[in-house]
Design an enzyme around this catalytic site. Structure first.
Site, PDB file in Angstrom:
ATOM      1  N   SER A 124       0.832  -1.201   0.000  1.00  0.00           N
ATOM      2  CA  SER A 124       0.000   0.000   0.000  1.00  0.00           C
ATOM      3  C   SER A 124       0.865   1.249   0.000  1.00  0.00           C
ATOM      4  CB  SER A 124      -0.858  -0.020   1.274  1.00  0.00           C
ATOM      5  OG  SER A 124      -1.432   1.228   1.495  1.00  0.00           O
ATOM      6  N   TYR A 149      -1.971  -1.095  10.965  1.00  0.00           N
ATOM      7  CA  TYR A 149      -2.240  -1.687   9.646  1.00  0.00           C
ATOM      8  C   TYR A 149      -1.084  -1.385   8.692  1.00  0.00           C
ATOM      9  CZ  TYR A 149      -3.890  -1.883   4.842  1.00  0.00           C
ATOM     10  OH  TYR A 149      -3.969  -2.120   3.503  1.00  0.00           O
ATOM     11  N   LYS A 153       2.055  -3.822   6.717  1.00  0.00           N
ATOM     12  CA  LYS A 153       2.450  -3.823   5.294  1.00  0.00           C
ATOM     13  C   LYS A 153       3.968  -3.676   5.153  1.00  0.00           C
ATOM     14  CE  LYS A 153      -1.549  -4.437   3.548  1.00  0.00           C
ATOM     15  NZ  LYS A 153      -1.845  -5.730   2.950  1.00  0.00           N
TER      16      LYS A 153
HETATM   17  P1  NAD Z   1     -10.975  -7.184   1.471  1.00  0.00           P
HETATM   18  O1  NAD Z   1     -11.160  -7.192   2.953  1.00  0.00           O
HETATM   19  O2  NAD Z   1     -12.162  -6.924   0.632  1.00  0.00           O
HETATM   20  O3  NAD Z   1     -10.298  -8.546   0.991  1.00  0.00           O
HETATM   21  C1  NAD Z   1      -9.402  -9.279   1.797  1.00  0.00           C
HETATM   22  C2  NAD Z   1      -9.876 -10.717   1.793  1.00  0.00           C
HETATM   23  O4  NAD Z   1      -8.986 -11.490   2.588  1.00  0.00           O
HETATM   24  C3  NAD Z   1     -11.270 -10.888   2.389  1.00  0.00           C
HETATM   25  O5  NAD Z   1     -12.069 -11.633   1.503  1.00  0.00           O
HETATM   26  C4  NAD Z   1     -11.034 -11.641   3.698  1.00  0.00           C
HETATM   27  O6  NAD Z   1     -12.110 -12.499   4.010  1.00  0.00           O
HETATM   28  C5  NAD Z   1      -9.754 -12.386   3.389  1.00  0.00           C
HETATM   29  N1  NAD Z   1      -8.936 -12.693   4.570  1.00  0.00           N
HETATM   30  C6  NAD Z   1      -8.557 -11.857   5.568  1.00  0.00           C
HETATM   31  N2  NAD Z   1      -7.779 -12.523   6.442  1.00  0.00           N
HETATM   32  C7  NAD Z   1      -7.658 -13.799   5.984  1.00  0.00           C
HETATM   33  C8  NAD Z   1      -6.994 -14.959   6.449  1.00  0.00           C
HETATM   34  N3  NAD Z   1      -6.293 -14.935   7.579  1.00  0.00           N
HETATM   35  N4  NAD Z   1      -7.082 -16.091   5.721  1.00  0.00           N
HETATM   36  C9  NAD Z   1      -7.792 -16.130   4.574  1.00  0.00           C
HETATM   37  N5  NAD Z   1      -8.461 -15.062   4.090  1.00  0.00           N
HETATM   38  C10 NAD Z   1      -8.384 -13.907   4.787  1.00  0.00           C
HETATM   39  O7  NAD Z   1      -9.823  -6.119   1.165  1.00  0.00           O
HETATM   40  P2  NAD Z   1      -9.346  -5.540  -0.239  1.00  0.00           P
HETATM   41  O8  NAD Z   1      -9.691  -4.113  -0.292  1.00  0.00           O
HETATM   42  O9  NAD Z   1      -9.747  -6.437  -1.344  1.00  0.00           O
HETATM   43  O10 NAD Z   1      -7.770  -5.617  -0.014  1.00  0.00           O
HETATM   44  C11 NAD Z   1      -7.007  -6.727  -0.467  1.00  0.00           C
HETATM   45  C12 NAD Z   1      -5.569  -6.526  -0.020  1.00  0.00           C
HETATM   46  O11 NAD Z   1      -5.086  -5.284  -0.539  1.00  0.00           O
HETATM   47  C13 NAD Z   1      -5.406  -6.441   1.501  1.00  0.00           C
HETATM   48  O12 NAD Z   1      -4.198  -7.073   1.859  1.00  0.00           O
HETATM   49  C14 NAD Z   1      -5.322  -4.952   1.744  1.00  0.00           C
HETATM   50  O13 NAD Z   1      -4.597  -4.646   2.918  1.00  0.00           O
HETATM   51  C15 NAD Z   1      -4.580  -4.485   0.507  1.00  0.00           C
HETATM   52  N6  NAD Z   1      -4.801  -3.066   0.181  1.00  0.00           N
HETATM   53  C16 NAD Z   1      -6.087  -2.609   0.058  1.00  0.00           C
HETATM   54  C17 NAD Z   1      -6.300  -1.268  -0.226  1.00  0.00           C
HETATM   55  C18 NAD Z   1      -7.707  -0.720  -0.336  1.00  0.00           C
HETATM   56  O14 NAD Z   1      -7.871   0.498  -0.282  1.00  0.00           O
HETATM   57  N7  NAD Z   1      -8.741  -1.533  -0.507  1.00  0.00           N
HETATM   58  C19 NAD Z   1      -5.212  -0.405  -0.402  1.00  0.00           C
HETATM   59  C20 NAD Z   1      -3.925  -0.919  -0.286  1.00  0.00           C
HETATM   60  C21 NAD Z   1      -3.721  -2.264  -0.005  1.00  0.00           C
END
Ligand code: NAD
Ligand code: UDP
Length: 338
Positions: A124, A149, A153
């Site tokens: 991120s 958080y 990362k």
């Molecule tokens: P999201 O919460 O929609 O998706 C994450 C998925 O991971 C979910 O379906 C959740 O059920 C699953 N999950 C969480 N912990 C788990 C575990 N221990 N075992 C198995 N599954 C697990 O989030 P997103 O927005 O799709 O983000 C995806 C990734 O991208 C994350 O790592 C997040 O930190 C990163 N990210 C997101 C953003 C954003 O703004 N959405 C920005 C930068 C980075």
């Protein structure tokens, strides 16, 4: 390619699975459904007409994960699984470090044992902390993230980089996302926050659809052109395509590869509100509140490294992001439970 996708029923993961299947790759999803719905599996199938495997497994469940990884010769893993709420991470840091960091270590142990050595990690822009200068390039040194958080990362980036140093066969691909927004143009998959959204775009959409009364603008006294916070919003389908491009270029290519995935330009809160009003054809009530603790004034990236090396650029406009978000919101006013 045969690709394992952790967190594949989540917001970004689901859109990426659609792009992978559309590009002809084989996919297996592992997700514990902590922040997603099993309905997503059917929606992805409906969009793509393709089948894929889904396992409801926690990535910290080493034996369960090993069973999945052992059954097929995976070329790569896209690792989206993680918890992502900044506010929650402040309240429950141990849960965040355990889920995100322990989850990644467990996953890597299984991958190493089974000889899978390409991992794409969802990092991120938060790893840059308060930007020393803009735009942020991959050469900008990571800063001090302002919350647990963000620290997960940065820690995971370091762990994966050390892993690659220890065994040079690994291809570690760290993708630093800017602000993913919008939804698939079908309106069948999108972001489904639990409770009141913290992020701007889903909050805006819920005000527009009448679920929330008004948007509070978190500060209008920043040193930005209109005083409100500036971010590099990127359409989630462009972001998903960035993963496919990274895989197709770097699978099996040893190294620790870092890319910013953004559009390369910033949009203020007020500009995004105006764009969303146009997309929704209605006025969005706003009120100005104090700055949100931990927020930076402005944040956008230089996306030229991904363009040059991966042949990937974000093509969708702010208007596209708002139009697709609005379609998803109106078709699914209560998310997947609608
Ligand atoms: P999201 O919460 O929609 O998706 C994450 C998925 O991971 C979910 O379906 C959740 O059920 C699953 N999950 C969480 N912990 C788990 C575990 N221990 N075992 C198995 N599954 C697990 O989030 P997103 O927005 O799709 O983000 C995806 C990734 O991208 C994350 O790592 C997040 O930190 C990163 N990210 C997101 C953003 C954003 O703004 N959405 C920005 C930068 C980075
Ligand atoms: N923001 C806002 N009101 C909200 C949510 C967010 O004014 O209800 C602002 C926030 O201060 C920031 C921008 O919108 O300037 C993007 O915030 P978001 O939480 O979506 O992303 P992040 O701050 O994590 O980049």
């Amino acid at each position: 390619m045969r690709v394992l996708v952790t967190g594949g029923t989540g917001y970004i993961g689901s859109h990426t699975v659609v792009e992978l299947l559309t590009a002809g790759h084989e996919v297996t999803i592992v997700d514990n459904l902590a922040n997603s719905s099993p309905i997503v599996v059917d929606r992805i199938s409906a969009i793509t007409g393709s089948s894929f495997d889904f396992h409801s497994i926690d990535v910290r469940d080493e034996a369960g994960l090993d069973d999945v990884v052992a059954t097929a010769a995976y070329d790569a893993v896209l690792h989206f699984a993680g918890l992502k709420s900044v506010a929650e991470s402040v309240e429950r840091p141990l849960e965040y470090f355990d889920n995100n960091v322990t989850g990644t270590i467990t996953l890597c142990r299984v991958l190493a044992r089974r000889g899978v050595r390409t991992i794409v990690f969802s990092s991120s822009a938060t790893v840059y902390g308060d930007p020393p200068s803009l735009p942020l390039t991959e050469a900008t040194p990571p800063g001090a993230p302002t919350n647990p958080y963000g620290r997960t990362k940065l820690v995971i980036e370091d762990i994966l980089t050390d892993l690659q140093r220890a065994d040079r066969r690994w291809s570690v691909i760290l993708l630093r996302y800017f602000n993913p927004v919008g939804a698939h143009e079908s309106g069948l998959v999108g972001e489904d926050p639990k409770g009141t959204p913290n992020n701007l775009m889903p909050y805006l959409a819920q005000v527009a659809v009448g679920k929330l009364d008004r948007l509070t603008i978190h500060g209008d006294d920043y040193a930005t052109p209109d005083g409100t916070g500036v971010r590099d919003y990127i359409h989630v389908v462009d972001l998903a395509a960035g993963h496919v491009a990274a895989l197709e270029k770097l699978v099996g290519v040893p190294g620790a590869h870092v890319y910013n995935l953004g559009t390369g330009s910033g949009t203020s809160v007020r500009e995004l509100v105006a764009a969303f009003e146009t997309a929704a054809g209605r006025t969005i009530p706003t009120v100005v509140g104090p700055r949100r603790p931990g927020d930076v004034a402005a944040n956008w990236c230089d996306a030229s490294k991904a363009a040059a090396e991966l042949g990937w650029v974000a093509t969708r406009t702010t208007a596209d992001m708002c139009r697709d978000m609005w379609r998803w919101q109106t078709q699914n006013p209560d998310g997947y439970e609608t």
